[in-house]
Write an enzyme that holds these catalytic residues in place. Structure first.
Site, PDB file in Angstrom:
ATOM      1  N   THR A  13      14.411 -13.816 -62.646  1.00 27.96           N
ATOM      2  CA  THR A  13      13.674 -15.087 -62.530  1.00 27.96           C
ATOM      3  C   THR A  13      12.424 -15.075 -63.409  1.00 27.96           C
ATOM      4  O   THR A  13      12.225 -15.961 -64.249  1.00 27.96           O
ATOM      5  CB  THR A  13      13.273 -15.307 -61.045  1.00 27.96           C
ATOM      6  OG1 THR A  13      14.460 -15.249 -60.259  1.00 27.96           O
ATOM      7  CG2 THR A  13      12.594 -16.638 -60.850  1.00 27.96           C
ATOM      8  N   LYS A 104       4.026  -6.748 -57.077  1.00 26.65           N
ATOM      9  CA  LYS A 104       3.098  -6.604 -55.944  1.00 26.65           C
ATOM     10  C   LYS A 104       3.432  -5.407 -55.068  1.00 26.65           C
ATOM     11  O   LYS A 104       2.529  -4.730 -54.573  1.00 26.65           O
ATOM     12  CB  LYS A 104       3.040  -7.870 -55.105  1.00 26.65           C
ATOM     13  CG  LYS A 104       4.400  -8.382 -54.696  1.00 26.65           C
ATOM     14  CD  LYS A 104       4.334  -9.780 -54.143  1.00 26.65           C
ATOM     15  CE  LYS A 104       5.703 -10.401 -54.122  1.00 26.65           C
ATOM     16  NZ  LYS A 104       5.994 -11.220 -55.274  1.00 26.65           N
ATOM     17  N   VAL A 131      -0.321 -11.536 -57.319  1.00 27.26           N
ATOM     18  CA  VAL A 131      -0.816 -12.239 -56.133  1.00 27.26           C
ATOM     19  C   VAL A 131      -0.797 -13.735 -56.408  1.00 27.26           C
ATOM     20  O   VAL A 131      -1.401 -14.203 -57.377  1.00 27.26           O
ATOM     21  CB  VAL A 131      -2.257 -11.798 -55.775  1.00 27.26           C
ATOM     22  CG1 VAL A 131      -2.778 -12.628 -54.607  1.00 27.26           C
ATOM     23  CG2 VAL A 131      -2.307 -10.323 -55.428  1.00 27.26           C
ATOM     24  N   ILE A 135      -1.293 -18.896 -59.561  1.00 27.12           N
ATOM     25  CA  ILE A 135      -2.706 -19.179 -59.260  1.00 27.12           C
ATOM     26  C   ILE A 135      -3.585 -18.062 -59.812  1.00 27.12           C
ATOM     27  O   ILE A 135      -3.363 -16.894 -59.506  1.00 27.12           O
ATOM     28  CB  ILE A 135      -2.945 -19.273 -57.727  1.00 27.12           C
ATOM     29  CG1 ILE A 135      -2.026 -20.318 -57.099  1.00 27.12           C
ATOM     30  CG2 ILE A 135      -4.405 -19.585 -57.440  1.00 27.12           C
ATOM     31  CD1 ILE A 135      -2.114 -20.382 -55.585  1.00 27.12           C
ATOM     32  N   GLY A 186      16.553 -22.597 -52.031  1.00 26.75           N
ATOM     33  CA  GLY A 186      16.219 -21.449 -52.874  1.00 26.75           C
ATOM     34  C   GLY A 186      14.793 -20.947 -52.680  1.00 26.75           C
ATOM     35  O   GLY A 186      14.302 -20.100 -53.423  1.00 26.75           O
ATOM     36  N   GLU A 189      15.055 -16.075 -49.590  1.00 19.61           N
ATOM     37  CA  GLU A 189      16.159 -15.194 -49.996  1.00 19.61           C
ATOM     38  C   GLU A 189      17.226 -15.176 -48.890  1.00 19.61           C
ATOM     39  O   GLU A 189      16.947 -15.538 -47.740  1.00 19.61           O
ATOM     40  CB  GLU A 189      15.642 -13.752 -50.126  1.00 19.61           C
ATOM     41  CG  GLU A 189      14.429 -13.598 -51.000  1.00 19.61           C
ATOM     42  CD  GLU A 189      14.779 -13.248 -52.426  1.00 19.61           C
ATOM     43  OE1 GLU A 189      15.867 -12.692 -52.643  1.00 19.61           O
ATOM     44  OE2 GLU A 189      13.966 -13.547 -53.309  1.00 19.61           O
ATOM     45  N   ASP A 200       5.563  -9.550 -47.503  1.00 17.79           N
ATOM     46  CA  ASP A 200       5.194  -9.989 -48.848  1.00 17.79           C
ATOM     47  C   ASP A 200       3.712 -10.398 -48.871  1.00 17.79           C
ATOM     48  O   ASP A 200       2.959  -9.969 -49.758  1.00 17.79           O
ATOM     49  CB  ASP A 200       6.099 -11.173 -49.241  1.00 17.79           C
ATOM     50  CG  ASP A 200       5.692 -11.817 -50.545  1.00 17.79           C
ATOM     51  OD1 ASP A 200       6.002 -11.242 -51.603  1.00 17.79           O
ATOM     52  OD2 ASP A 200       5.047 -12.889 -50.510  1.00 17.79           O
ATOM     53  N   LYS A 204       0.073  -8.723 -50.845  1.00 15.38           N
ATOM     54  CA  LYS A 204      -0.910  -9.496 -51.619  1.00 15.38           C
ATOM     55  C   LYS A 204      -2.301  -9.342 -51.012  1.00 15.38           C
ATOM     56  O   LYS A 204      -3.293  -9.268 -51.735  1.00 15.38           O
ATOM     57  CB  LYS A 204      -0.479 -10.953 -51.660  1.00 15.38           C
ATOM     58  CG  LYS A 204       0.825 -11.140 -52.448  1.00 15.38           C
ATOM     59  CD  LYS A 204       1.436 -12.491 -52.194  1.00 15.38           C
ATOM     60  CE  LYS A 204       2.754 -12.648 -52.901  1.00 15.38           C
ATOM     61  NZ  LYS A 204       3.476 -13.856 -52.493  1.00 15.38           N
ATOM     62  N   GLY A 301       7.935 -18.672 -58.398  1.00 18.18           N
ATOM     63  CA  GLY A 301       8.824 -19.488 -59.218  1.00 18.18           C
ATOM     64  C   GLY A 301       8.789 -19.051 -60.669  1.00 18.18           C
ATOM     65  O   GLY A 301       7.849 -18.394 -61.117  1.00 18.18           O
TER      66      GLY A 301
END
Ligand SMILES: NC(=O)c1ccc[n+]([C@@H]2O[C@H](COP(=O)([O-])OP(=O)(O)OC[C@H]3O[C@@H](n4cnc5c(N)ncnc54)[C@H](OP(=O)(O)O)[C@@H]3O)[C@@H](O)[C@H]2O)c1
Length: 428
Positions: A13, A104, A131, A135, A186, A189, A200, A204, A301
């Site tokens: 991705t 990460k 992270v 952003i 999507g 997962e 996850d 971060k 994304g």
């Protein structure tokens, strides 16, 4: 015209996004970065996979071909996982290459080792994408806000869970239906564990806390709870209390040390994080000079993450031209203890099913009182004649006092079920 050669580790991705963005900006790269950027080798796992628009001659499944290539000056690691990513990054830095990573999992665990290597070899190791995806938060913490004493960082840093909680809030969905929808779109997962259990976000938070407080915080220092226990009933109570439920990453530097956690919280609707909906992410922080600041955008994304990765690559290319790579490496110059989570004080919302008979409320209040838990608010609803739903909102209490009180309540005959225990956000 100068060209900087790059080795790309991974073409999934993010790797595909990086490839596309470098192509999209190729015509202005000389003006933006001062040199053309050429991906000269790409590491993949499966050489047989069809990859549209990619010259097969660029592909390899042997990372040594990238690390041993003297012409490659930058390695972009977007393959993920701990090994072999860690070994390849360390070998690349040792070989004099600069490294940009989005990993990460690895940085939350071994960021200190990788930054030490980068300092040792005078190279850049940048990881803006690790992270909150697109952003900008790593560079602001390391550079723009470097003059501040930052005391708190709060973040909605997982898009999947924010999407699920948004669907539960706005469409009245139950958790499992909202998760299914997230998977169909999507956003989640097939195995959603890392997202919905808060892992996850925990990674971060470890990275952000290390940068904000200049002291190493690793993943295992973070107290983690996910959103699987949240129900539409909790969401309805949050609404009644003029709040929303968000999965928040929380890191604070207090006089007793650093606390870092990820858990669902009720947060008042007038807090800037409350309206962050759908799969968007945001990070809110407080510094003594800057006051409150917030960063908002796409946390994952293909293209948002590529935006952060390619931004880092451009930074390295600029540094290469001035011979100043490795200028900013590890900023953890303190050793602040990690607080025992049991000593942290939080405010709680507790929803329980109790026997609908006289004396029950007094008995429950007594248990709380014996464990130093002060009650701020009580709401009682009669669902069925023999059973009542009791909601208690506490004042701020130590985590271990709360857990002791809950253990005792669970053992009481008049308490049929503790349905939810959710922390309530309060500004310190
Ligand atoms: N996806 C996001 O939105 C996002 C956001 C922020 C950060 N990240 C981070 O970015 C990294 C990449 O994520 P992703 O979503 O792009 O992953 P992905 O879609 O699974 O892609 C991984 C790529 O790396 C290759 N790869 C994996 N292990 C390999 C190995 N041992 N040897 C050679 N090649 C290997 C795979 O090769 P094949 O193509 O041959 O399978 C694939 O091309 C992760 O660290 C992730 O945490 C992702």
């Amino acid at each position: 015209m100068k060209t900087v050669k790059v080795g790309l580790l991974g073409l999934g991705t993010v790797g595909t996004g990086v490839w596309k963005l470098l192509k999209m900006r190729a015509d202005v790269m000389e003006q933006t970065a001062g040199a053309q950027i050429e991906v000269s080798r790409i590491l993949v796992h499966n050489m047989a996979k069809k990859r549209e628009g990619i010259d097969p001659a660029l592909l390899t499944d042997d990372w040594h071909e990238i690390v041993d290539d003297d012409e490659i000056q930058i390695v972009i690691e977007v393959m993920g996982g701990i090994e072999p990513a860690r070994t390849i990054i360390r070998e690349a830095l040792k070989a004099g290459k600069n490294v940009v990573s989005a990993n990460k999992d690895l940085i939350a665990e071994d960021g200190g080792i990788l930054l030490d290597d980068a300092r040792k070899y005078g190279r850049d190791f940048l990881f803006e994408a690790a992270v909150a995806g697109g952003i900008p938060i790593i560079r602001p913490l390391k550079q723009c806000l470097a003059a501040n004493d930052i005391t708190a960082v709060l973040g909605i840093v997982n898009g999947t869970t924010n999407y699920i909680l948004t669907k539960m809030t706005e469409d009245g969905m139950e958790f499992k239906d909202a998760l299914k929808k997230a998977q169909e779109l999507g956003y989640a997962e097939a195995d959603p564990t890392a997202d919905i259990e808060g892992l996850d976000a925990g990674r971060k938070v470890a990275i952000m806390a290390s940068l904000a407080f200049h002291s190493r915080v690793v993943f295992s220092d973070v107290h983690i709870e996910g959103i699987t226990q949240i129900t539409s009933r909790d969401i309805a109570y949050a609404e009644e209390f003029d709040s929303v439920i968000k999965l928040l990453g929380v890191a604070r530097h207090t006089k007793e040390g650093i606390m870092a956690g990820v858990y669902p919280m009720m947060i008042a609707k007038d807090h800037p994080l409350a309206p962050v909906r759908d799969s968007f992410n945001a990070v809110f922080l407080h510094g003594d000079a800057v006051d409150d600041a917030m960063f908002y955008g796409r946390g994952a994304g293909e293209m948002p993450t590529a935006s952060a990765v390619v931004g880092d690559v451009i930074d390295v290319v600029r540094n290469l031209q001035y011979g100043c790579t490795g200028r900013i490496s590890c900023t953890c110059y303190k050793e602040i203890p990690i607080r025992n989570f049991g000593d942290v004080r939080n405010k709680f919302f507790i929803r329980m099913q109790v026997a609908n008979q006289s004396g029950v409320l007094a008995a429950i209040a007594r248990v709380f009182g014996e464990h130093k838990v002060s009650i701020e608010r009580v709401v009682q609803q009669h669902a069925v004649p023999e059973r009542a739903e009791l909601v208690i909102v506490t004042e701020k209490v130590k985590e271990y006092h709360m857990q002791d009180a809950l253990d005792e309540l669970r053992a009481m005959e008049c308490v049929h079920e503790i349905s939810s225990v959710i922390r309530v956000y309060m500004k310190d």
